[in-house]
Design a protein around this motif. Structure first.
Motif, mmCIF file in Angstrom:
data_model
loop_
_atom_site.group_PDB
_atom_site.id
_atom_site.type_symbol
_atom_site.label_atom_id
_atom_site.label_comp_id
_atom_site.label_asym_id
_atom_site.label_seq_id
_atom_site.Cartn_x
_atom_site.Cartn_y
_atom_site.Cartn_z
ATOM 1 N N PHE A 1 0.835 -1.186 0.116
ATOM 2 C CA PHE A 1 0.040 0.194 -0.025
ATOM 3 C C PHE A 1 0.987 1.091 -0.045
ATOM 4 N N ASN A 2 0.693 2.317 -0.837
ATOM 5 C CA ASN A 2 1.370 3.238 -0.889
ATOM 6 C C ASN A 2 0.451 4.419 -0.161
ATOM 7 N N GLY A 3 1.187 5.346 0.608
ATOM 8 C CA GLY A 3 0.276 6.499 1.337
ATOM 9 C C GLY A 3 1.066 7.785 1.207
ATOM 10 N N GLY A 4 0.404 8.712 1.595
ATOM 11 C CA GLY A 4 0.869 10.323 1.749
ATOM 12 C C GLY A 4 1.583 10.609 0.335
ATOM 13 N N VAL A 5 3.107 11.124 0.387
ATOM 14 C CA VAL A 5 3.544 11.351 -0.737
ATOM 15 C C VAL A 5 3.855 10.379 -1.823
ATOM 16 N N HIS A 6 3.761 8.874 -1.260
ATOM 17 C CA HIS A 6 4.052 7.825 -2.181
ATOM 18 C C HIS A 6 2.849 7.378 -3.014
ATOM 19 N N GLN A 7 1.614 7.891 -2.716
ATOM 20 C CA GLN A 7 0.483 7.573 -3.306
ATOM 21 C C GLN A 7 -0.099 8.626 -4.103
ATOM 22 N N HIS A 8 0.115 8.157 -5.573
ATOM 23 C CA HIS A 8 -0.426 9.035 -6.590
ATOM 24 C C HIS A 8 -1.774 8.962 -7.305
ATOM 25 N N VAL A 9 -2.538 7.864 -6.728
ATOM 26 C CA VAL A 9 -4.050 7.785 -7.192
ATOM 27 C C VAL A 9 -4.794 7.666 -5.912
ATOM 28 N N PRO A 10 -5.452 8.768 -5.595
ATOM 29 C CA PRO A 10 -6.308 8.845 -4.327
ATOM 30 C C PRO A 10 -7.384 7.987 -4.313
ATOM 31 N N HIS A 11 -7.335 6.822 -4.713
ATOM 32 C CA HIS A 11 -8.463 5.651 -4.496
ATOM 33 C C HIS A 11 -7.384 4.463 -3.699
ATOM 34 N N LEU A 12 -7.969 4.023 -2.497
ATOM 35 C CA LEU A 12 -7.025 2.815 -2.236
ATOM 36 C C LEU A 12 -7.026 1.871 -2.985
ATOM 37 N N HIS A 13 -5.545 1.210 -2.974
ATOM 38 C CA HIS A 13 -5.295 0.268 -3.768
ATOM 39 C C HIS A 13 -4.071 -0.424 -3.243
ATOM 40 N N TRP A 14 -4.387 -1.830 -3.599
ATOM 41 C CA TRP A 14 -3.399 -2.803 -2.997
ATOM 42 C C TRP A 14 -2.294 -3.167 -4.339
ATOM 43 N N HIS A 15 -0.923 -2.820 -4.218
ATOM 44 C CA HIS A 15 -0.302 -3.511 -5.318
ATOM 45 C C HIS A 15 0.411 -4.842 -5.126
ATOM 46 N N LEU A 16 0.085 -5.836 -6.127
ATOM 47 C CA LEU A 16 0.569 -7.129 -6.218
ATOM 48 C C LEU A 16 1.634 -7.194 -6.991
ATOM 49 N N LEU A 17 2.797 -7.493 -6.695
ATOM 50 C CA LEU A 17 4.038 -7.461 -7.686
ATOM 51 C C LEU A 17 4.550 -9.137 -7.508
ATOM 52 N N GLY A 18 4.721 -9.497 -8.629
ATOM 53 C CA GLY A 18 5.471 -10.838 -8.634
ATOM 54 C C GLY A 18 6.369 -11.024 -9.940
ATOM 55 N N ASP A 19 7.520 -11.891 -9.509
ATOM 56 C CA ASP A 19 8.650 -12.214 -10.457
ATOM 57 C C ASP A 19 8.157 -13.281 -11.440
#
Ligand code: 5GP
Ligand code: ZN
Length: 103
Positions: free
Chosen positions: A85-103
């Motif tokens: 989860f990004n928040g504050g200055v790290h969040q660019h889209v102001p709608h809650l979102h969970w990033h799932l990243l995978g290799d």
């Protein structure tokens, strides 16, 4: 007032390749993937950020987590994944979102 970007994706007013959708949760690929797999898991309801979650909305967060477990398995990411989860200055889209990243 202009609606937010992810609300527009949820309502299919702007295109995204919807990977999963139910009444509470929508999943689509990040437009600028940082890893081989990069999904955004968003609530259908407009909630601005992690800190804006109200007590009764944590049930929805559990639902999102269960969807993510399935995504990890379906995409064979068991050996390497990140959830963010990004928040504050790290969040660019102001709608809650969970990033799932995978290799
Ligand atoms: P944040 O920095 O807010 O946590 O992440 C927002 C993410 O949304 C970024 O990784 C960015 O690439 C992604 N994004 C921005 N605009 C769009 C869009 O129109 N469609 C999709 N699928 N992803 C987007
Ligand atoms: Zn929104």
């Amino acid at each position: 007032m202009e609606e937010c970007l992810f609300c527009k994706i949820v309502k299919k007013e702007i295109p995204a390749e919807i990977v999963y959708q139910d009444e509470q949760v929508v999943v689509f690929p990040d437009i600028n993937p940082k890893k081989r797999v990069h999904f955004l898991i968003v609530p259908s309801l407009h909630i601005k950020s992690f800190l804006d979650l109200k007590d009764k909305q944590f049930e929805m967060l559990t639902k999102m987590a269960k969807v993510i477990q399935s995504l990890i398995k379906e995409n064979n990411l068991e050996s390497g994944y990140q959830l963010l989860f990004n928040g504050g200055v790290h969040q660019h889209v102001p709608h809650l979102h969970w990033h799932l990243l995978g290799d």
